[in-house]
Scaffold this motif. Sequence first.
Motif, PDB file in Angstrom:
ATOM      1  N   LEU A  84      24.357  13.446 -18.685  1.00  0.00           N
ATOM      2  CA  LEU A  84      23.237  14.402 -18.377  1.00  0.00           C
ATOM      3  C   LEU A  84      22.085  13.935 -18.790  1.00  0.00           C
ATOM      4  CD1 LEU A  84      24.696  17.961 -18.377  1.00  0.00           C
ATOM      5  CD2 LEU A  84      24.321  16.352 -16.529  1.00  0.00           C
ATOM      6  N   MET A  85      21.906  13.218 -20.150  1.00  0.00           N
ATOM      7  CA  MET A  85      20.960  12.964 -20.878  1.00  0.00           C
ATOM      8  C   MET A  85      20.348  11.569 -20.305  1.00  0.00           C
ATOM      9  SD  MET A  85      20.179  12.105 -24.961  1.00  0.00           S
ATOM     10  CE  MET A  85      20.903  13.525 -25.374  1.00  0.00           C
ATOM     11  N   PHE A  86      21.243  10.627 -20.000  1.00  0.00           N
ATOM     12  CA  PHE A  86      21.025   9.084 -19.849  1.00  0.00           C
ATOM     13  C   PHE A  86      20.918   8.704 -18.295  1.00  0.00           C
ATOM     14  CE2 PHE A  86      22.476   9.058 -24.165  1.00  0.00           C
ATOM     15  CZ  PHE A  86      21.227   8.619 -24.761  1.00  0.00           C
ATOM     16  N   PHE A  87      21.667   9.453 -17.365  1.00  0.00           N
ATOM     17  CA  PHE A  87      21.575   9.254 -15.889  1.00  0.00           C
ATOM     18  C   PHE A  87      20.876  10.426 -15.328  1.00  0.00           C
ATOM     19  CE2 PHE A  87      25.436   7.224 -17.711  1.00  0.00           C
ATOM     20  CZ  PHE A  87      25.097   5.781 -17.050  1.00  0.00           C
ATOM     21  N   VAL A  88      20.027  10.189 -14.106  1.00  0.00           N
ATOM     22  CA  VAL A  88      19.530  10.943 -13.446  1.00  0.00           C
ATOM     23  C   VAL A  88      19.455  10.497 -11.732  1.00  0.00           C
ATOM     24  CG1 VAL A  88      16.989  11.840 -12.850  1.00  0.00           C
ATOM     25  CG2 VAL A  88      17.508  11.102 -15.138  1.00  0.00           C
ATOM     26  N   ALA A  89      19.952  11.689 -11.161  1.00  0.00           N
ATOM     27  CA  ALA A  89      20.042  11.121  -9.727  1.00  0.00           C
ATOM     28  C   ALA A  89      18.546  11.014  -9.143  1.00  0.00           C
ATOM     29  CB  ALA A  89      20.515  12.293  -9.032  1.00  0.00           C
ATOM     30  N   PHE A  90      18.439  10.202  -8.003  1.00  0.00           N
ATOM     31  CA  PHE A  90      17.261  10.003  -7.518  1.00  0.00           C
ATOM     32  C   PHE A  90      16.558  11.008  -7.069  1.00  0.00           C
ATOM     33  CE2 PHE A  90      18.799   5.316  -7.458  1.00  0.00           C
ATOM     34  CZ  PHE A  90      17.565   4.903  -7.862  1.00  0.00           C
ATOM     35  N   ASP A  91      15.292  11.227  -7.070  1.00  0.00           N
ATOM     36  CA  ASP A  91      14.590  12.254  -6.363  1.00  0.00           C
ATOM     37  C   ASP A  91      13.436  11.719  -5.485  1.00  0.00           C
ATOM     38  OD1 ASP A  91      13.519  14.669  -5.439  1.00  0.00           O
ATOM     39  OD2 ASP A  91      12.299  14.836  -7.297  1.00  0.00           O
ATOM     40  N   VAL A  92      13.492  11.920  -4.148  1.00  0.00           N
ATOM     41  CA  VAL A  92      12.559  11.061  -3.183  1.00  0.00           C
ATOM     42  C   VAL A  92      11.540  12.050  -2.761  1.00  0.00           C
ATOM     43  CG1 VAL A  92      12.208   9.787  -1.171  1.00  0.00           C
ATOM     44  CG2 VAL A  92      14.217   9.326  -2.481  1.00  0.00           C
ATOM     45  N   LYS A  93      10.263  11.953  -3.050  1.00  0.00           N
ATOM     46  CA  LYS A  93       9.104  12.764  -2.658  1.00  0.00           C
ATOM     47  C   LYS A  93       8.364  12.054  -1.536  1.00  0.00           C
ATOM     48  CE  LYS A  93       8.867  15.422  -6.981  1.00  0.00           C
ATOM     49  NZ  LYS A  93       8.148  15.825  -7.955  1.00  0.00           N
ATOM     50  N   ILE A  94       8.391  12.237  -0.163  1.00  0.00           N
ATOM     51  CA  ILE A  94       7.332  12.051   0.854  1.00  0.00           C
ATOM     52  C   ILE A  94       6.512  12.957   0.965  1.00  0.00           C
ATOM     53  CG2 ILE A  94       7.522  11.487   3.164  1.00  0.00           C
ATOM     54  CD1 ILE A  94      10.536  10.935   3.012  1.00  0.00           C
ATOM     55  N   PHE A  95       5.322  12.521   0.812  1.00  0.00           N
ATOM     56  CA  PHE A  95       3.915  13.220   1.005  1.00  0.00           C
ATOM     57  C   PHE A  95       3.765  13.628   2.336  1.00  0.00           C
ATOM     58  CE2 PHE A  95       3.698  11.091  -3.325  1.00  0.00           C
ATOM     59  CZ  PHE A  95       3.283  12.240  -3.857  1.00  0.00           C
ATOM     60  N   PRO A  96       2.895  14.725   2.934  1.00  0.00           N
ATOM     61  CA  PRO A  96       2.588  14.995   4.224  1.00  0.00           C
ATOM     62  C   PRO A  96       1.883  13.976   4.762  1.00  0.00           C
ATOM     63  CG  PRO A  96       2.104  16.806   2.734  1.00  0.00           C
ATOM     64  CD  PRO A  96       2.706  15.549   1.780  1.00  0.00           C
ATOM     65  N   ALA A  97       1.678  13.736   5.963  1.00  0.00           N
ATOM     66  CA  ALA A  97       1.111  12.851   6.688  1.00  0.00           C
ATOM     67  C   ALA A  97      -0.499  12.729   6.583  1.00  0.00           C
ATOM     68  CB  ALA A  97       1.293  13.030   8.142  1.00  0.00           C
ATOM     69  N   ASN A  98      -1.002  13.932   6.175  1.00  0.00           N
ATOM     70  CA  ASN A  98      -2.517  14.014   6.022  1.00  0.00           C
ATOM     71  C   ASN A  98      -3.006  13.236   4.794  1.00  0.00           C
ATOM     72  OD1 ASN A  98      -1.695  15.798   4.237  1.00  0.00           O
ATOM     73  ND2 ASN A  98      -2.651  17.433   4.912  1.00  0.00           N
ATOM     74  N   ASP A  99      -2.005  13.001   3.730  1.00  0.00           N
ATOM     75  CA  ASP A  99      -2.392  12.473   2.519  1.00  0.00           C
ATOM     76  C   ASP A  99      -1.883  11.073   2.851  1.00  0.00           C
ATOM     77  OD1 ASP A  99      -3.540  14.571   1.669  1.00  0.00           O
ATOM     78  OD2 ASP A  99      -1.443  15.291   0.542  1.00  0.00           O
ATOM     79  N   ARG A 100      -2.359  10.040   3.385  1.00  0.00           N
ATOM     80  CA  ARG A 100      -2.150   8.747   3.722  1.00  0.00           C
ATOM     81  C   ARG A 100      -2.518   7.950   2.401  1.00  0.00           C
ATOM     82  NH1 ARG A 100       1.614   7.663   7.455  1.00  0.00           N
ATOM     83  NH2 ARG A 100       1.250   8.631   9.375  1.00  0.00           N
ATOM     84  N   ASN A 101      -3.471   8.326   1.844  1.00  0.00           N
ATOM     85  CA  ASN A 101      -3.740   7.507   0.589  1.00  0.00           C
ATOM     86  C   ASN A 101      -2.839   7.504  -0.670  1.00  0.00           C
ATOM     87  OD1 ASN A 101      -6.095   6.878   1.887  1.00  0.00           O
ATOM     88  ND2 ASN A 101      -7.244   8.513   0.840  1.00  0.00           N
ATOM     89  N   LYS A 102      -1.950   8.368  -0.733  1.00  0.00           N
ATOM     90  CA  LYS A 102      -0.928   8.669  -1.718  1.00  0.00           C
ATOM     91  C   LYS A 102       0.246   7.762  -1.357  1.00  0.00           C
ATOM     92  CE  LYS A 102      -2.372  13.270  -3.345  1.00  0.00           C
ATOM     93  NZ  LYS A 102      -2.024  14.644  -3.565  1.00  0.00           N
ATOM     94  N   ALA A 103       0.871   7.222  -2.208  1.00  0.00           N
ATOM     95  CA  ALA A 103       2.086   6.281  -2.070  1.00  0.00           C
ATOM     96  C   ALA A 103       3.466   7.274  -2.028  1.00  0.00           C
ATOM     97  CB  ALA A 103       2.122   5.281  -3.076  1.00  0.00           C
ATOM     98  N   ILE A 104       4.335   6.642  -1.800  1.00  0.00           N
ATOM     99  CA  ILE A 104       5.741   7.393  -1.964  1.00  0.00           C
ATOM    100  C   ILE A 104       6.009   7.147  -3.206  1.00  0.00           C
ATOM    101  CG2 ILE A 104       8.134   7.669  -1.117  1.00  0.00           C
ATOM    102  CD1 ILE A 104       7.100   6.499   1.799  1.00  0.00           C
ATOM    103  N   SER A 105       6.538   8.445  -3.802  1.00  0.00           N
ATOM    104  CA  SER A 105       6.980   8.376  -5.252  1.00  0.00           C
ATOM    105  C   SER A 105       8.343   8.087  -5.449  1.00  0.00           C
ATOM    106  CB  SER A 105       6.284   9.189  -6.110  1.00  0.00           C
ATOM    107  OG  SER A 105       6.737  10.580  -6.041  1.00  0.00           O
ATOM    108  N   PHE A 106       8.897   7.689  -6.237  1.00  0.00           N
ATOM    109  CA  PHE A 106      10.411   7.854  -6.534  1.00  0.00           C
ATOM    110  C   PHE A 106      10.582   8.174  -8.025  1.00  0.00           C
ATOM    111  CE2 PHE A 106      10.342   4.587  -3.337  1.00  0.00           C
ATOM    112  CZ  PHE A 106      11.140   5.093  -2.375  1.00  0.00           C
ATOM    113  N   LYS A 107      11.394   9.002  -8.113  1.00  0.00           N
ATOM    114  CA  LYS A 107      11.537   9.539  -9.743  1.00  0.00           C
ATOM    115  C   LYS A 107      12.948   9.231 -10.120  1.00  0.00           C
ATOM    116  CE  LYS A 107      10.877  14.022 -11.903  1.00  0.00           C
ATOM    117  NZ  LYS A 107      10.631  15.487 -11.779  1.00  0.00           N
TER     118      LYS A 107
END
Length: 175
Positions: free
Chosen positions: A152-175
């Motif tokens: 639990l401390m050293f492994f993290v499952a991927f969390d994909v965040k896709i921003f709404p279409a109106n925020d085109r300037n922001k990139a897709i972030s991977f956490k």
Amino acid sequence: MGARVTRAFRNFNLDNRAEREISKVKPSAAPMHPTTKTLILEELNRHPELEEIVKRKDDKLLTLLKEVYVESKDPVPHVRVKDANIPQSTELRLLKGNHFNLMTSQNIPKGKISVVEALTLLNNHKRSPETWTAEKIAQEYYLELRDVKSLLMFFVAFDVKIFPANDRNKAISFK
């Protein structure tokens, strides 16, 4: 493309380079120190029979050498053969959750988890850490508590965040 360029440089003027390397003078044995030469010559002058002893073949040693026969075999790797009469000593368990696909289903020893189970428990802990504590996960999946805490401390499952279409300037972030 890069392999072609590398190969071209490697094979450039190959024949001439090989010929030059072959025609080089081979290294010879290091010369004896002058004092060593004089000491050897003095000993040979004092004891001329030493030269004869060194050059003579010893028939007794030759016959002993001919009797020696060396046979070499590679060691046989230890292969464990499963015997139907002997029960397995490890306890097996079934997969947790709804992952009972018969094609991928396998018996997992206690104290181990599959990749799907690892991702599932990481995701469960991420969504509700109060419910899925390290102690509960260790009990549920038959794991050691220290291993679960490390997982639990050293492994993290991927969390994909896709921003709404109106925020085109922001990139897709991977956490």
